[in-house]
Design a protein around this motif. Structure first.
Motif, mmCIF file in Angstrom:
data_model
loop_
_atom_site.group_PDB
_atom_site.id
_atom_site.type_symbol
_atom_site.label_atom_id
_atom_site.label_comp_id
_atom_site.label_asym_id
_atom_site.label_seq_id
_atom_site.Cartn_x
_atom_site.Cartn_y
_atom_site.Cartn_z
ATOM 1 N N CYS A 90 -6.623 76.594 19.267
ATOM 2 C CA CYS A 90 -8.070 77.063 18.714
ATOM 3 C C CYS A 90 -8.203 78.719 19.310
ATOM 4 O O CYS A 90 -8.857 78.676 20.269
ATOM 5 C CB CYS A 90 -9.605 76.608 19.657
ATOM 6 N N GLU A 91 -8.038 79.358 18.001
ATOM 7 C CA GLU A 91 -8.165 80.426 18.268
ATOM 8 C C GLU A 91 -9.422 81.242 18.373
ATOM 9 O O GLU A 91 -9.671 81.161 17.040
ATOM 10 C CB GLU A 91 -7.067 81.139 18.051
ATOM 11 N N ALA A 92 -9.077 82.400 18.992
ATOM 12 C CA ALA A 92 -10.413 83.390 18.530
ATOM 13 C C ALA A 92 -10.326 84.462 18.024
ATOM 14 O O ALA A 92 -11.305 84.262 16.972
ATOM 15 C CB ALA A 92 -10.506 84.277 19.512
ATOM 16 N N SER A 93 -8.949 84.848 17.370
ATOM 17 C CA SER A 93 -8.503 85.378 15.683
ATOM 18 C C SER A 93 -9.401 84.677 14.954
ATOM 19 O O SER A 93 -9.573 83.619 14.356
ATOM 20 C CB SER A 93 -7.285 85.779 15.682
ATOM 21 N N LEU A 94 -9.910 85.634 13.835
ATOM 22 C CA LEU A 94 -10.669 84.822 12.360
ATOM 23 C C LEU A 94 -9.812 85.815 11.474
ATOM 24 O O LEU A 94 -9.784 85.775 10.133
ATOM 25 C CB LEU A 94 -11.763 86.101 12.526
ATOM 26 N N THR A 95 -8.806 86.602 11.762
ATOM 27 C CA THR A 95 -8.009 87.111 11.275
ATOM 28 C C THR A 95 -6.902 86.533 11.101
ATOM 29 O O THR A 95 -6.122 87.813 10.001
ATOM 30 C CB THR A 95 -7.973 89.009 10.460
ATOM 31 N N HIS A 96 -5.970 85.392 11.635
ATOM 32 C CA HIS A 96 -4.466 85.099 12.002
ATOM 33 C C HIS A 96 -4.089 86.380 11.768
ATOM 34 O O HIS A 96 -2.919 86.971 11.938
ATOM 35 C CB HIS A 96 -3.911 84.871 10.465
ATOM 36 N N GLY A 97 -3.535 86.780 13.699
ATOM 37 C CA GLY A 97 -3.724 87.181 14.163
ATOM 38 C C GLY A 97 -4.059 89.468 13.990
ATOM 39 O O GLY A 97 -4.305 89.627 13.185
ATOM 40 N N ARG A 98 -4.191 90.002 15.070
ATOM 41 C CA ARG A 98 -4.707 91.445 15.486
ATOM 42 C C ARG A 98 -3.408 92.344 14.002
ATOM 43 O O ARG A 98 -4.019 93.013 12.943
ATOM 44 C CB ARG A 98 -3.573 92.265 16.280
ATOM 45 N N GLU A 99 -2.480 92.230 13.573
ATOM 46 C CA GLU A 99 -1.442 93.109 13.320
ATOM 47 C C GLU A 99 -2.115 92.085 12.110
ATOM 48 O O GLU A 99 -2.207 93.060 10.449
ATOM 49 C CB GLU A 99 -0.491 91.897 13.125
ATOM 50 N N ASN A 100 -2.395 91.298 10.911
ATOM 51 C CA ASN A 100 -2.868 90.675 9.863
ATOM 52 C C ASN A 100 -3.965 91.933 9.820
ATOM 53 O O ASN A 100 -3.980 92.246 8.508
ATOM 54 C CB ASN A 100 -2.713 89.506 9.506
ATOM 55 N N GLY A 101 -4.800 91.767 10.521
ATOM 56 C CA GLY A 101 -6.023 92.170 10.671
ATOM 57 C C GLY A 101 -6.041 93.583 10.630
ATOM 58 O O GLY A 101 -6.536 94.354 9.990
ATOM 59 N N MET A 102 -5.468 94.510 10.626
ATOM 60 C CA MET A 102 -5.319 95.488 11.114
ATOM 61 C C MET A 102 -4.123 96.548 9.806
ATOM 62 O O MET A 102 -4.695 97.499 9.585
ATOM 63 C CB MET A 102 -4.156 96.046 12.165
#
Length: 482
Positions: A97-109
């Motif tokens: 259960c991961e906090a990321s809504l963007t499948h990881g910071r790198e993908n979101g950035m």
């Protein structure tokens, strides 16, 4: 090409054969539910009239039902499930259960850099809310917020973790800790571990099937009507009435608004038919470890674990100290179909078992009790997308790409906001407003997906070096590591 640690240190074939000798093709999490949690619910017959109708009895639909009733206790909410509650991805995932809504910071950035501070805060608030739901609603889904270890199992991956921890510290995030080889092996002892980054805040583990069952129980206690074995065949939105009609084999629901939470299964909306593809993922579950076996690997802090390969493994402990070990193979079948026969893939289970005993040779002799697979609803941006249709009478979310256990709750809030035409922090996000590129039709989809998978495997064998195909996909915003 070079070799990976899983090829350099293969266990004897007899160890793998012994471990799988009595394994059943069944989902452990679903087997672990009580009789009450799996009690059958009726099929839909005749007509129902509702304020909100929901298609899909997985996390997305169930969170939507619970949160809709919390927003408006007087709303009449009907949920329609084609089979049984939580039987698909919601009952058979790894329980991360991961906090990321963007499948990881790198993908979101790479997609929404200006929004990442908001998205990371909303993701943590969403994870907080899931943990709080156990006490708020009197649920037990074995939620443990122990964080996660990202593991280097090849020398070139160590520097990636140093950079990750340094970048987190530079932006004021002290929740990510770098662990050298001695420190990580003091946490979990595997001869394959060279370093780790411990995210102490942004990850939890839980019991996937219990989360679905508990959400369904709470929804019904709040007054939601749930119908199983009621696949929706058609969605009608006649312009003059402002209503939405969902038609099943045995009846229909007439609702003011509707939510489509079908994820990996073909969308009832033509516009979304090419937006996702089903990619099959495989997992094994061991028998419970003895106290001596558990002591031999440590793991007293019970973190979730995942390595850094493109074709990565994920693993965690259950409440009774079984080890779930999954991942690596991610298989797409021509035609975008979801079929039960795709779950039976002996070579994937044998490969996972081999990699398990490379990771933990001290557990030689341990057996796997369960093996299973499931389809991941993969989108080209590798995280969920959202939208409305039919004059804003219908909302949808899909494309969670294997990181949806927490993100489904966020998706439920977004869909309800959109149906209620709320202007707020969530609905103003570009991440929420933008749609990803669709996948191409066949045969281009199969050619492209399988070429990408081959390239990712090649990168794992060449110290992470990405070939021209992967570099091109990266440049187009379509690159991913598994």
């Amino acid at each position: 090409m070079g070799t990976t640690v899983f090829e350099r240190r293969r266990p004897p074939a007899s160890v793998v054969e012994h471990s799988l000798a009595e394994t059943e093709q069944r989902v452990f999490w679903l087997d672990d539910l009580s009789a009450e949690a799996t009690r059958p619910r009726p099929r839909l017959t005749g007509e129902r009239v509702a304020t909100l109708a929901i298609v899909g009895g997985g996390y997305t639909g169930l969170w939507t039902a619970v949160l809709a009733k919390r927003r408006n206790p007087e709303a009449r909410v009907v949920l329609l499930e084609a089979k049984s509650i939580g039987w698909a991805a919601s009952g058979r995932n790894g329980g991360f259960c991961e906090a990321s809504l963007t499948h990881g910071r790198e993908n979101g950035m790479s997609r929404w850099p200006e929004e990442m501070p908001i998205l990371e805060r909303l993701g943590l608030e969403n994870l907080d809310a899931i943990g709080a739901a156990e006490s708020e609603f009197g649920m037990d889904f074995e939620f443990e917020r122990n964080g996660a270890l990202s593991l280097a199992v090849e020398p070139h991956q160590v520097e990636w973790l140093r950079e990750e921890a340094a970048a987190a510290s530079a932006r004021g995030d002290e929740s990510v800790r770098f662990l050298d080889e001695a420190a990580v092996r003091a946490e979990v002892d595997s001869p394959t571990y060279l370093a780790a980054a411990w995210d102490t805040r942004g990850s939890a583990i839980l019991h996937p099937a219990k989360l679905a069952a508990e959400l369904a129980r709470v929804a019904e206690e709040l007054g939601v009507e749930i119908f199983e074995h009621s696949p929706v065949r058609r969605i009608d939105t006649p312009g003059s009435t402002g209503a939405v009609t969902l038609v099943t084999d045995g009846g229909w629901v007439v609702a003011q608004r509707a939510v489509l939470a079908t994820n990996v299964f073909p969308s009832l909306l033509k516009r979304n038919r090419l937006m996702t593809v089903p990619v099959y993922d495989y997992a094994l579950m061991t028998e419970p470890l003895t106290a001596e076996q558990l002591a031999s690997i440590g793991w007293s802090n019970r973190q979730g674990l995942g390595d850094l390969a493109n074709q990565f493994h994920y693993y965690r402990l259950s409440r009774d100290n079984r080890v779930l070990f999954g991942g690596y193979d991610a298989v797409y079948h021509y035609g975008r179909r979801v079929r039960a026969r795709y779950e039976h893939r002996p070579e994937s289970f044998e490969r996972l078992a081999s990699h398990f005993f490379t990771t933990f040779p001290q557990l030689e002799g341990l057996r796997f009790t369960h093996r299973w697979a499931g389809a991941i609803d993969t989108s080209t941006r590798f995280c969920a997308f959202f939208g409305t249709a039919r004059d804003d009478r219908v909302a949808y979310a899909a494309g969670f790409t294997g990181l949806g256990v927490a993100a489904t709750r966020f998706a439920a809030e977004v869909m309800l906001d959109r149906l209620e035409q709320r202007d707020n922090e969530r609905t103003r996000l570009r991440m929420v407003r933008e749609r990803p590129l669709p996948f191409p039709p066949e045969p281009a989809a199969a050619i492209g997906i399988n070429a990408t998978r081959w390239s990712l495997d090649r990168a794992d064998h060449t110290e992470g070096k990405r070939n021209m195909l992967l570099k091109t996909l990266d440049a187009l915003g379509l690159g991913f590591d598994s």
